[in-house]
Design a protein around this motif. Sequence first.
Motif, mmCIF file in Angstrom:
data_model
loop_
_atom_site.group_PDB
_atom_site.id
_atom_site.type_symbol
_atom_site.label_atom_id
_atom_site.label_comp_id
_atom_site.label_asym_id
_atom_site.label_seq_id
_atom_site.Cartn_x
_atom_site.Cartn_y
_atom_site.Cartn_z
ATOM 1 N N LEU A 170 -1.854 1.429 17.400
ATOM 2 C CA LEU A 170 -0.627 1.740 16.677
ATOM 3 C C LEU A 170 0.643 1.279 17.391
ATOM 4 O O LEU A 170 1.502 0.632 16.809
ATOM 5 N N THR A 204 -5.107 -4.047 16.478
ATOM 6 C CA THR A 204 -4.246 -3.516 17.541
ATOM 7 C C THR A 204 -4.183 -2.000 17.455
ATOM 8 O O THR A 204 -4.547 -1.408 16.448
ATOM 9 N N PHE A 244 2.123 11.375 14.064
ATOM 10 C CA PHE A 244 1.835 9.944 13.852
ATOM 11 C C PHE A 244 2.546 9.220 14.989
ATOM 12 O O PHE A 244 3.767 9.273 15.122
ATOM 13 N N CYS A 278 0.825 -1.202 0.000
ATOM 14 C CA CYS A 278 0.000 0.000 0.000
ATOM 15 C C CYS A 278 0.861 1.255 0.000
ATOM 16 O O CYS A 278 2.081 1.194 0.201
HETATM 17 C C1 GA4 Z 1 1.461 1.260 10.199
HETATM 18 C C2 GA4 Z 1 2.120 1.283 8.820
HETATM 19 C C3 GA4 Z 1 1.186 1.757 7.703
HETATM 20 O O1 GA4 Z 1 1.026 3.174 7.765
HETATM 21 C C4 GA4 Z 1 -0.216 1.111 7.811
HETATM 22 C C5 GA4 Z 1 -0.785 1.517 9.151
HETATM 23 C C6 GA4 Z 1 -2.201 1.055 9.456
HETATM 24 C C7 GA4 Z 1 -3.246 2.147 9.121
HETATM 25 O O2 GA4 Z 1 -2.933 3.344 9.140
HETATM 26 O O3 GA4 Z 1 -4.390 1.783 8.869
HETATM 27 C C8 GA4 Z 1 -2.194 0.670 10.954
HETATM 28 C C9 GA4 Z 1 -0.698 0.616 11.372
HETATM 29 C C10 GA4 Z 1 0.067 0.665 10.074
HETATM 30 C C11 GA4 Z 1 -0.344 -0.659 12.185
HETATM 31 C C12 GA4 Z 1 -1.437 -1.072 13.208
HETATM 32 C C13 GA4 Z 1 -2.858 -0.743 12.745
HETATM 33 C C14 GA4 Z 1 -2.870 -0.673 11.222
HETATM 34 C C15 GA4 Z 1 -2.965 1.567 11.899
HETATM 35 C C16 GA4 Z 1 -3.149 0.682 13.093
HETATM 36 C C17 GA4 Z 1 -3.490 1.135 14.289
HETATM 37 C C18 GA4 Z 1 -1.055 1.450 6.594
HETATM 38 C C19 GA4 Z 1 -0.088 -0.365 8.047
HETATM 39 O O4 GA4 Z 1 -0.145 -1.239 7.214
HETATM 40 O O5 GA4 Z 1 0.082 -0.601 9.404
#
Ligand code: GA4
Length: 318
Positions: free
Chosen positions: A308, A306, A169, A149
């Motif tokens: 972040l 989960t 972030f 992505c």
């Molecule tokens: C972190 C890395 C990428 O930006 C992302 C993020 C995803 C989102 O923004 O939807 C996640 C994050 C990321 C990890 C944990 C979950 C999913 C937000 C979140 C709280 C697009 C990815 O693939 O994982």
Amino acid sequence: MVVVLQPVPKCKTSSVLIPVVDLADPTSKTQIVKACEELGFFKVVNHGSLKDKAGPADPFGYGSKRIGLQGDVGCVEYILLNANSHLSSTKTTAVFRKTPAIFREAVEEYMEEMKGMSSKVLEMVEEALGIEPKEKLSRLVKVKESDSCFRMNYYKEKEETQAKKEIGFGEHTDPQLISVLRSNDTEGLQICLKDGTWVFHLITLLSLFLSEILFRKNLNWNIWVTLQKPRKITIFRLRVMTNGRFKSVKHRVLTNTKRSRLSMIYFAGPPLTEKIAPLACLVPKQEDYLYKELTWSQYKSSGYKTKLGDYRLGLFEK
Ligand code: GA4
């Protein structure tokens, strides 16, 4: 009466003198009348825009402040796109359909380059570590089923009066195989060192993060890459530490008081059905595996449940 829609040109004193009318506020009518009586000039915020119609992110699409699906927030606006059109969610397609072709083409071309770049770096790793069979890793991000992505982040500069930096972030590690990041060279990104100190990452225009799923035992390396001209990619530093432990660096973004920060990140992921387990050539004995075998799809869906900053591998630890 002069109405200024955002973005307003930067002016130090304007925020003090000029009334701000929040159209999402139920008292906005009264605020307008008051501003017209007092100054005849006001700034309008929350006036609704095409961007708002494209959101909220699901997690794809346009998002503002909300990150992911578990209540994380940050001072960021973003577009998150699925790199593979055949896997695209309706949000991705909707955002993309409404944008000018010139934007779509540029993003598509950029993603293609980043895909090439990710697989090139993985090929180097394969070579350096003697990974067999050939293309074991790089293939994962190259095939058409790769679940990658692309994210564009916008961190608006903070008013100088707000001395404290805010979280743009929050801290996290990236779940995919490799992430390629490019920014507009504005300070904001921090990485967490082994001793827990956060340092600003100033060196490069383009960096690579290693994923949390390359959790092989005894592998640790750091890669920094710079993009010199739009399409010319040069690796200027590659460090493979001898005792070789992979590290997925924890990172975060703080807002900047001087300039707005823009970043674009290509997250190169494997196909959803791909089984993720230690590579036999690196960890021959099953009993040495630290984690249970999982598919990228399993890992990803548990990851989206989960927060972040959570440690996402816990569920898969042996
Ligand atoms: C972190 C890395 C990428 O930006 C992302 C993020 C995803 C989102 O923004 O939807 C996640 C994050 C990321 C990890 C944990 C979950 C999913 C937000 C979140 C709280 C697009 C990815 O693939 O994982």
